[in-house]
Design an enzyme around this catalytic site. Structure first.
Site, mmCIF file in Angstrom:
data_model
loop_
_atom_site.group_PDB
_atom_site.id
_atom_site.type_symbol
_atom_site.label_atom_id
_atom_site.label_comp_id
_atom_site.label_asym_id
_atom_site.label_seq_id
_atom_site.Cartn_x
_atom_site.Cartn_y
_atom_site.Cartn_z
ATOM 1 C CE LYS A 150 -54.760 46.883 22.085
ATOM 2 N NZ LYS A 150 -55.193 45.448 22.293
ATOM 3 C CE1 TYR B 177 -59.122 49.395 20.479
ATOM 4 C CE2 TYR B 177 -58.514 47.804 22.168
ATOM 5 C CZ TYR B 177 -58.554 48.191 20.837
ATOM 6 O OH TYR B 177 -58.008 47.384 19.880
HETATM 7 P P1 NAD Z 1 -53.102 35.667 18.677
HETATM 8 O O1 NAD Z 1 -52.709 34.871 19.873
HETATM 9 O O2 NAD Z 1 -54.335 35.280 17.982
HETATM 10 O O3 NAD Z 1 -51.912 35.641 17.597
HETATM 11 C C1 NAD Z 1 -50.583 35.823 17.980
HETATM 12 C C2 NAD Z 1 -49.658 35.289 16.901
HETATM 13 O O4 NAD Z 1 -48.339 35.362 17.414
HETATM 14 C C3 NAD Z 1 -49.930 33.823 16.554
HETATM 15 O O5 NAD Z 1 -49.791 33.654 15.167
HETATM 16 C C4 NAD Z 1 -48.824 33.083 17.287
HETATM 17 O O6 NAD Z 1 -48.440 31.875 16.656
HETATM 18 C C5 NAD Z 1 -47.687 34.095 17.231
HETATM 19 N N1 NAD Z 1 -46.679 33.902 18.264
HETATM 20 C C6 NAD Z 1 -45.346 33.942 18.051
HETATM 21 N N2 NAD Z 1 -44.674 33.713 19.173
HETATM 22 C C7 NAD Z 1 -45.585 33.488 20.132
HETATM 23 C C8 NAD Z 1 -45.502 33.174 21.516
HETATM 24 N N3 NAD Z 1 -44.331 33.067 22.140
HETATM 25 N N4 NAD Z 1 -46.649 32.996 22.191
HETATM 26 C C9 NAD Z 1 -47.843 33.143 21.591
HETATM 27 N N5 NAD Z 1 -47.988 33.456 20.283
HETATM 28 C C10 NAD Z 1 -46.870 33.602 19.559
HETATM 29 O O7 NAD Z 1 -53.126 37.190 19.125
HETATM 30 P P2 NAD Z 1 -53.912 38.377 18.431
HETATM 31 O O8 NAD Z 1 -55.271 38.493 19.007
HETATM 32 O O9 NAD Z 1 -53.792 38.302 16.965
HETATM 33 O O10 NAD Z 1 -53.075 39.638 18.980
HETATM 34 C C11 NAD Z 1 -51.807 40.001 18.452
HETATM 35 C C12 NAD Z 1 -51.524 41.481 18.760
HETATM 36 O O11 NAD Z 1 -52.552 42.267 18.181
HETATM 37 C C13 NAD Z 1 -51.513 41.832 20.236
HETATM 38 O O12 NAD Z 1 -50.552 42.834 20.458
HETATM 39 C C14 NAD Z 1 -52.894 42.388 20.499
HETATM 40 O O13 NAD Z 1 -52.943 43.311 21.559
HETATM 41 C C15 NAD Z 1 -53.169 43.068 19.183
HETATM 42 N N6 NAD Z 1 -54.620 43.141 18.888
HETATM 43 C C16 NAD Z 1 -55.136 44.316 18.450
HETATM 44 C C17 NAD Z 1 -56.464 44.407 18.127
HETATM 45 C C18 NAD Z 1 -57.022 45.679 17.566
HETATM 46 O O14 NAD Z 1 -58.233 45.816 17.463
HETATM 47 N N7 NAD Z 1 -56.186 46.619 17.167
HETATM 48 C C19 NAD Z 1 -57.303 43.296 18.275
HETATM 49 C C20 NAD Z 1 -56.749 42.102 18.696
HETATM 50 C C21 NAD Z 1 -55.402 42.035 18.993
#
Ligand code: NAD
Length: 451
Positions: free
Chosen positions: A192, A277
């Site tokens: 999401k 949420y």
């Molecule tokens: P994060 O920034 O920690 O990780 C993102 C990943 O994408 C990294 O590995 C990064 O290297 C990669 N990536 C590839 N291309 C990129 C770019 N152009 N810019 C930045 N990063 C790039 O993010 P996250 O917290 O893991 O979130 C990822 C997804 O998961 C989002 O859609 C977020 O909304 C979702 N999320 C959901 C929950 C949940 O509880 N369901 C919690 C956190 C995040």
């Protein structure tokens, strides 16, 4: 259990002819490989045919050698009964997931959650950083040949170990990877918010439909037992009819350079990231869709974090039954994640925390015999991510539509766009009236359960 010759006659959709030799070459030689693989084939290859050949519950159970184990209870009958022991499928029969994006959520929550899964396993990793990917692959037992970069991702179509691609990338990349995954013949579990806008979400649904692949949005709250209990209390009017709901999801965001604060990558600020949420959970509790929304957006001037996306959104939702909801989301105040449902028979209930990863608690109060009885309890902690991932795996094994499909994610985008529109115009925005309960949801988790 099917023999391998029957597999030869059932090529996996989108993956070309999948022969007996392919199976044996892939998994190593010998009877053990043949036994394990005939299990995978009967559980998944048919399910991917998109309808006529999906295995029945009977097939699945016939293929499962993991009979539940029973142990004598340790405690007296007066105590809460012990939960049945887990009865996971053999690893060879589980649905293989490829995780795309090795960031915070994947490393801190999703990969560890697979150890709690009974029907899913990690089969591949996709990352822009080969060193990190190799390290993570070693930690979780993923073979090096199943590590992909963003450039060679499309060759995942040749990897029969992968049935589902789990997209855990910045929001603006969800559409591209959903379309590429569907074209590679893989089902999609997408984080999401589904994307950055409703048109993009619509394209994701169409791409998966055209490819005959499932699309699920990772709304973990809809699989979490305490939230499920709150949904039951709302719908069966445990404390009377719920009239008003308050929900809050806030956190103080740090580093101004992160992608969540870039409009092009995130789509918006606190609303699509954490305000979603409140919105999605209220829709889940009620099973209704709002007919009108109002919104107010504010960002502190000159705060470097809020140059491109909003800091705070207050929004209200009005439902056809007359229920009113008030929601608060912000990137500029301390962490707070709760909701409360106010009912008309002298009680309220909700969760606090409601949207955290761990430690969720039911919270409420009810008047009984002239006394206000306070409730602070939990129906028991389960790993939300494991429940959500296993639901997707079970839907693949049984060819069922996930409970939170693409349409559920699209509806949140439509409503969030109406909230922004209201904030811009200063007027309430009306939405199309939807009469059906749970209009955008697929098969409830309890109807897809294998064990
Ligand atoms: P994060 O920034 O920690 O990780 C993102 C990943 O994408 C990294 O590995 C990064 O290297 C990669 N990536 C590839 N291309 C990129 C770019 N152009 N810019 C930045 N990063 C790039 O993010 P996250 O917290 O893991 O979130 C990822 C997804 O998961 C989002 O859609 C977020 O909304 C979702 N999320 C959901 C929950 C949940 O509880 N369901 C919690 C956190 C995040």
């Amino acid at each position: 259990m099917k023999d391998l010759n029957s597999v030869t006659n059932s090529p996996m959709e989108g993956e070309g002819e999948y022969t007996r030799r392919d199976f044996l070459t892939h998994a190593g030689k010998g009877i053990l490989a043949a036994t394990v693989l005939s299990g995978i084939a009967s559980c998944t290859a048919d399910a991917q045919q998109g309808g006529s050949k999906s295995p029945t519950d009977k097939d699945i159970h016939a293929n499962s050698v993991t009979e539940p184990i029973e142990l004598k209870p340790l405690e007296d009958k007066t105590e809460k009964p012990q939960e049945p022991l887990p009865a996971p499928l053999e690893p060879g029969k589980r649905v293989g997931f490829a995780l795309v994006g090795l960031g915070n959520l994947t490393l801190a929550e999703l990969l560890p959650a697979f150890s709690n899964c009974q029907y899913a396993k990690v089969a591949a990793l996709v990352s822009g950083n080969p060193d990190k990917a190799k390290k993570v692959a070693r930690q979780y037992g993923v073979p090096e040949k199943s590590i992909y970069s963003y450039q060679n991702f499309d060759t995942i179509k040749n990897n029969p170990d992968v049935q589902v691609v789990y997209i855990v990338l910045p929001n603006s990349m969800h559409e591209e990877y959903t379309i590429r995954s569907a074209k590679a013949g893989k089902h999609v579990l997408c984080e999401k918010p589904m994307s950055t806008n409703s048109q993009s979400a619509q394209r994701m649904i169409e791409a998966c439909e055209q490819a005959g692949k499932k699309l699920m949005i990772a709304y973990r709250i809809q699989y979490e037992p305490n939230n499920k209990k709150a949904k039951e209390w709302t719908r069966n009017e445990k404390m009377g009819k719920v009239r008003v709901i308050d929900a809050t999801n806030t956190q103080n965001q740090g580093d101004p350079g992160q992608w969540r604060l870039k409009k092009a990558l995130a789509g918006g600020g606190s609303l699509p990231d954490i305000g979603i949420y409140c919105l999605n959970t209220i829709r889940y509790l009620l099973g209704e869709e709002p007919i009108q929304v109002t919104g107010t957006v504010f960002s502190t001037p000159n705060d470097p974090r809020f140059k491109e996306v909003e800091e705070t959104v207050l929004f209200q939702l009005q439902f056809p039954s007359g229920v009113l909801a008030h929601c608060t989301t912000s990137y500029g105040v301390h962490n707070s994640k709760w909701y409360r449902c106010y009912a008309d028979k002298g009680g309220y209930f909700g969760l606090d925390p409601a949207f955290a990863y761990h430690g969720l608690q039911m919270d409420g109060s009810q008047v009984q015999d002239e006394m206000e009885v306070k409730l602070k309890s939990s129906v028991g902690e389960k790993n939300q991510f494991a429940l959500e991932i296993d639901h997707m795996a079970q839907c693949v094994l049984q060819n069922k539509k996930p409970f939170t499909p693409g349409e559920e994610g699209l509806q949140d985008h439509i409503i969030m766009e109406a909230i922004y529109e209201s904030a811009k115009t200063g007027k309430p925005v009306k939405l199309k009236k939807i009469d059906k309960q749970d209009a955008f949801r697929g098969t409830p988790p309890e109807e897809v359960k294998l064990a």
